[in-house]
Design a protein around this motif. Structure first.
Motif, PDB file in Angstrom:
ATOM      1  N   SER A   3      33.041  39.196  40.231  1.00  0.00           N
ATOM      2  CA  SER A   3      34.336  38.972  40.872  1.00  0.00           C
ATOM      3  C   SER A   3      35.336  40.054  40.493  1.00  0.00           C
ATOM      4  O   SER A   3      36.174  40.457  41.311  1.00  0.00           O
ATOM      5  CB  SER A   3      34.880  37.594  40.480  1.00  0.00           C
ATOM      6  OG  SER A   3      35.016  37.491  39.066  1.00  0.00           O
ATOM      7  N   THR A   4      35.260  40.545  39.265  1.00  0.00           N
ATOM      8  CA  THR A   4      36.153  41.629  38.838  1.00  0.00           C
ATOM      9  C   THR A   4      35.841  42.907  39.593  1.00  0.00           C
ATOM     10  O   THR A   4      36.731  43.657  39.981  1.00  0.00           O
ATOM     11  CB  THR A   4      36.005  41.856  37.319  1.00  0.00           C
ATOM     12  OG1 THR A   4      36.264  40.634  36.630  1.00  0.00           O
ATOM     13  CG2 THR A   4      36.977  42.922  36.830  1.00  0.00           C
ATOM     14  N   ARG A  42      47.203  44.811  37.460  1.00  0.00           N
ATOM     15  CA  ARG A  42      46.064  44.112  36.886  1.00  0.00           C
ATOM     16  C   ARG A  42      45.784  44.616  35.472  1.00  0.00           C
ATOM     17  O   ARG A  42      46.034  45.781  35.136  1.00  0.00           O
ATOM     18  CB  ARG A  42      44.817  44.302  37.749  1.00  0.00           C
ATOM     19  CG  ARG A  42      44.897  43.641  39.127  1.00  0.00           C
ATOM     20  CD  ARG A  42      43.563  43.761  39.807  1.00  0.00           C
ATOM     21  NE  ARG A  42      42.504  43.205  38.965  1.00  0.00           N
ATOM     22  CZ  ARG A  42      41.228  43.596  39.034  1.00  0.00           C
ATOM     23  NH1 ARG A  42      40.889  44.565  39.870  1.00  0.00           N
ATOM     24  NH2 ARG A  42      40.328  43.046  38.255  1.00  0.00           N
ATOM     25  N   ASP A  87      39.890  48.348  43.165  1.00  0.00           N
ATOM     26  CA  ASP A  87      40.299  49.176  44.294  1.00  0.00           C
ATOM     27  C   ASP A  87      39.452  50.436  44.443  1.00  0.00           C
ATOM     28  O   ASP A  87      39.637  51.186  45.392  1.00  0.00           O
ATOM     29  CB  ASP A  87      41.783  49.593  44.134  1.00  0.00           C
ATOM     30  CG  ASP A  87      42.701  48.377  44.133  1.00  0.00           C
ATOM     31  OD1 ASP A  87      42.357  47.384  44.806  1.00  0.00           O
ATOM     32  OD2 ASP A  87      43.747  48.437  43.455  1.00  0.00           O
ATOM     33  N   ARG A 110      34.571  43.112  42.610  1.00  0.00           N
ATOM     34  CA  ARG A 110      35.004  42.975  44.005  1.00  0.00           C
ATOM     35  C   ARG A 110      36.505  43.173  44.158  1.00  0.00           C
ATOM     36  O   ARG A 110      36.977  43.655  45.203  1.00  0.00           O
ATOM     37  CB  ARG A 110      34.594  41.598  44.535  1.00  0.00           C
ATOM     38  CG  ARG A 110      33.095  41.455  44.794  1.00  0.00           C
ATOM     39  CD  ARG A 110      32.801  40.207  45.584  1.00  0.00           C
ATOM     40  NE  ARG A 110      33.113  38.999  44.824  1.00  0.00           N
ATOM     41  CZ  ARG A 110      32.234  38.357  44.059  1.00  0.00           C
ATOM     42  NH1 ARG A 110      30.982  38.799  43.959  1.00  0.00           N
ATOM     43  NH2 ARG A 110      32.584  37.261  43.415  1.00  0.00           N
ATOM     44  N   ARG A 111      37.268  42.827  43.119  1.00  0.00           N
ATOM     45  CA  ARG A 111      38.726  42.973  43.205  1.00  0.00           C
ATOM     46  C   ARG A 111      39.187  44.385  42.891  1.00  0.00           C
ATOM     47  O   ARG A 111      40.353  44.713  43.057  1.00  0.00           O
ATOM     48  CB  ARG A 111      39.413  41.999  42.245  1.00  0.00           C
ATOM     49  CG  ARG A 111      39.262  40.538  42.636  1.00  0.00           C
ATOM     50  CD  ARG A 111      40.277  39.680  41.896  1.00  0.00           C
ATOM     51  NE  ARG A 111      40.179  39.812  40.455  1.00  0.00           N
ATOM     52  CZ  ARG A 111      39.403  39.060  39.678  1.00  0.00           C
ATOM     53  NH1 ARG A 111      38.634  38.117  40.228  1.00  0.00           N
ATOM     54  NH2 ARG A 111      39.365  39.236  38.374  1.00  0.00           N
ATOM     55  N   ASP A 123      38.783  38.083  33.733  1.00  0.00           N
ATOM     56  CA  ASP A 123      39.214  39.467  33.525  1.00  0.00           C
ATOM     57  C   ASP A 123      38.660  40.069  32.228  1.00  0.00           C
ATOM     58  O   ASP A 123      39.104  41.129  31.794  1.00  0.00           O
ATOM     59  CB  ASP A 123      40.747  39.548  33.519  1.00  0.00           C
ATOM     60  CG  ASP A 123      41.339  39.311  34.906  1.00  0.00           C
ATOM     61  OD1 ASP A 123      40.671  39.671  35.882  1.00  0.00           O
ATOM     62  OD2 ASP A 123      42.451  38.757  34.988  1.00  0.00           O
TER      63      ASP A 123
END
Length: 768
Positions: free
Chosen positions: A185-186, A156, A191, A188-189, A129
């Protein structure tokens, strides 16, 4: 040589005030030019330094997530590629401040367009993160390494690992999203709306438009959502600093010309007043060349002293100036060209002053060694018919004072010399009028922003959970909100697909948005729009033309019916009503709301109230006023007016001295006709006042149109467009002119009184 130095020393003791004024004026002029060089360097070189060190990309292309952006690496002329990187648009919050950002997924710093860390460290896979913020975004959020960012509407959080400089466009609330580097990865998560971005570094930066056109052709116009290039980023980074540098440079050069002319006039007047002294110098063996060198080197020494003082003070104390000027000097002192500019500017100023004074000094060398007998006629010449008629004229039953008539006649009897004096004195006054116009224009931006394209004070972006009617209701409930204008702003590809512009739909046909128009008429009908000057220049179109642009895969054709004053996005904005955009997309809903506030409402207080009433579902930002970045210009204007006033004072003292010297032979005639010493003093004071009044009229008459032209040219070049210039009020001009005339009269009173009380024996010796 010893005799030359002794004469120069004696002359300096006699004219200490004049020498001091020349030194101070030169110091002020050279300091202005050095500060202008610092601001130019500060405006251009920081971005250039970041671009060079980061091996920056010349073009950044945003596409949809399915586009094959990697194909662009095969284009001719592409030297290096950065990406493609996955992106996501989202909102972050820190300490109560929100910002729209673009998350960009990467692991290692890219080879091209590499961020330059200024604080903290780079991304670490062990901290999924963790993020790195672009420096302008970090300043807006008051964030630094170790701070926690929240994502409104979710649980988050993101941890700030570092802050980095980038050569890409900077964060601007409501206009340009901030840049956040994070792990893939951040992204892709997240919104937010997804996509990808790729940077192209070109072999030849001049081929930018062609490269963009090829890239859009390869990917397809529907796949490209936004394009930005290095020229836009550089222009945004330069911002108002370039304007400050241009203003300082313009006035510095104008003041340099005024000072050179003032010194030229001072030498010419001193030569006319010291004809006997020059003749004596030649009689005792001085050659014409030596006489020329005496005057020329003496004034070059004054100019050199002032230039050295200015350079030393700027170098030693320049970075201590509060605000942007001090920052600019600090950055400039670390740039490679600093030493050369610090040497070249003072030398050029001294040489320029020396060149303009050479002619007057050459005239001193032509003075014959035997003084020529003066004409028997009074120096003022015979009275004209107008002057003789004015002596007998009665106004309201009272005869005009002879001193007033004789003073007016004395001021304008020698037309070539009088015109030269008025012209030299009018130049600094003209520049002061231009400076006052710049001040008034800045005040107009602050006091009447609705006249320069800033009708709304707040921009609100609502959360997707709020419907349009609910958002409007919440906004209109605030008693300090006068009007709510729904709108949409999207990036559109211009014809030729070489760049992007801002397409805005604001207001409705029933409740139109109050655009500030400089030309044409408002957009009332279907497909009608108004455009900023930057867009007209970019597309090479005029009012009345039709333009075609592409929003995603959807074409939009609009008829330009007016030119609006657009201080945002470099004027590359085309605006129409929300209804017009809905004709192509009936499901279009507002993404922002422009709020007009009631008089005297505090935007920051209203923003806090709206955020609280919506429970965090509103992202509220004050509309950026270009004048906020021009606040240092006020101090610059004050300093320039002081320098110009000093130059005008030098010229005025020269004119007073010349008037008194040339009136020495008239003194006998004035006393012979019965004028008292007080009346004789009034003649000289009136002559000086009339000269100052003529200079004020010339300076004001020419200064007003010149100021409007210069400001409009700057507005056009910046994309805002012409029509923003505002001259000083008639009351201010009247006060300025009155102060100049009364000041000149007061300055002439004491030397004129001394001259009027001279004994007849002294006067006879002076005219012998």
């Amino acid at each position: 040589m010893r005799a030359t130095l002794r004469w120069a020393q004696a002359d300096l003791r006699t004219h200490r005030g004049e020498a001091l004024f020349i030194v101070l004026a030169t110091a002020g002029i050279v300091a202005s030019l050095l500060l202008a060089a610092a601001l130019f360097g500060y405006a251009t070189n920081p971005w250039q330094r970041v671009f060079t060190q980061s091996h920056g990309a010349h073009v950044w292309i945003h596409t949809g997530p399915s586009a094959d952006a990697a194909r662009l690496a095969e284009l001719d002329g592409v030297a290096a590629v950065s990406g493609p990187y996955p992106t996501a648009a989202t909102t972050v919050e820190s300490r109560g401040t929100r910002a729209t950002v673009e998350l960009r997924g990467t692991v290692e710093p890219p080879g091209s367009g590499r961020p330059l860390l200024t604080a903290g460290r780079w991304l670490d896979p062990a901290e999924p993160d963790g993020v790195v913020l672009e420096s302008s975004l970090a300043r807006s959020l008051w964030a630094e390494p170790g701070d926690i960012l929240t994502l409104p509407g979710t649980v988050r959080t993101l941890t700030v690992l570092g802050v980095a400089d980038s050569a890409e466009p900077r964060y601007r609330p409501g206009e340009q999203p901030g840049l956040v580097w994070s792990l893939p990865s951040t992204v892709r998560r997240a919104d937010g709306r997804g996509g990808q971005v790729i940077g192209l570094r070109l072999d030849d930066p001049e081929d930018t438009d062609y490269a963009v056109q090829r890239a859009v052709t390869v990917l397809g116009s529907g796949a490209v959502s936004e394009v930005s290039d290095w020229r836009q980023a550089r222009a945004a980074a330069q911002g108002d600093n370039r304007l400050l540098g241009q203003v300082l440079g313009l006035f510095g050069l104008g003041a340099l010309v005024a000072a050179a002319l003032a010194v030229h006039g001072a030498i010419g007047t001193r030569i006319r007043g010291h004809l006997r002294d020059i003749s004596v110098l030649k009689a005792i063996g001085f050659t014409p060349g030596q006489v020329v060198r005496i005057f020329l080197l003496q004034h070059l020494a004054f100019a050199l002293l002032g230039a050295v003082v200015a350079a030393a003070l700027t170098q030693a104390l320049g970075r201590l100036i509060p605000g942007r000027l001090g920052d600019a000097v600090g950055v400039w002192q670390g740039l490679p060209g600093h030493t050369a500019a610090l040497f070249a500017v003072p030398v050029a100023a001294v040489l320029f002053i020396g060149a303009t004074t050479g002619l007057a000094a050459w005239r001193a060398g032509r003075v014959p060694p035997v003084p020529v007998l003066r004409a028997a006629a009074p120096l003022g010449g015979r009275l004209s018919g107008v002057a003789r008629g004015a002596l007998g004229l009665r106004v309201l039953g009272l005869r005009l004072p002879p001193a007033l008539v004789l003073g007016w006649h004395k001021a304008f009897t020698r037309r070539p010399r009088s015109l030269a004096t008025v012209s030299r004195l009018a130049l600094p006054l003209l520049l002061i009028v231009v400076a006052l116009s710049a001040w008034t224009t800045i005040d107009r931006f602050h006091s009447r922003p609705e006249q320069i394209g800033l009708a709304a004070a707040l921009t609100v972006r609502a959360d997707e959970s709020l419907s349009d009617p609910d958002a409007r209701t919440l906004l209109a409930q605030n008693p300090r909100v006068a009007a709510v204008h729904p709108g949409v702003e999207v990036a559109a590809l211009v014809p030729g697909q070489t760049g992007t512009i801002a397409l805005r739909g604001l207001g409705t046909r029933r409740d139109p948005y109050p655009f500030s128009l400089a030309e044409g008429r408002p957009a009332r009908g279907p497909d009608e729009a108004v455009a900023g000057q930057g867009l007209l220049d970019l597309l090479d179109v005029r009012i009345g033309d039709w333009v075609r642009m592409t929003v995603g895969a959807q074409p939009q054709i609009l008829h330009i019916v007016g030119r609006s004053i657009e201080p945002e996005n470099g004027g590359r904005v085309i605006s129409t009503s929300l209804d017009t955009l809905r004709e192509n997309d009936p499901g279009l809903r507002p993404t922002l709301y422009q709020l007009q506030l009631r008089p005297h409402a505090d935007p920051h207080r209203v923003a806090a109230e709206l955020t609280a009433s919506a429970h965090g579902r509103f992202d509220v930002h004050p509309v950026t006023n270009p004048a906020d970045g021009l606040s240092p210009l006020r101090g610059v204007v004050v300093g320039l007016i002081a320098v110009l006033a000093l130059i005008g004072l030098i010229e005025l003292l020269t004119a007073i001295g010349g008037t008194i010297r040339e009136g020495e032979r008239d003194l006998l005639a004035l006393k012979a006709i019965g004028l008292s010493p007080r009346q004789i003093t009034a003649v000289t004071v009136t002559a000086t006042g009339c000269t100052a009044l003529a200079a004020v009229l010339v300076g004001s008459t020419l200064g007003m149109p010149l100021a409007h032209w210069l400001i409009d040219v700057q507005g056009r070049s910046s994309g805002i467009g012409a029509g923003v210039a505002q001259g000083p009020s008639p009351v201010l001009l009247l006060l300025f002119g009155t102060a100049a005339v009364l000041g000149a009269a007061a300055l002439a009173a004491l030397p004129a009184a001394r001259s009027g009380r001279r004994r007849l024996a002294d006067t006879l010796s002076a005219v012998a």
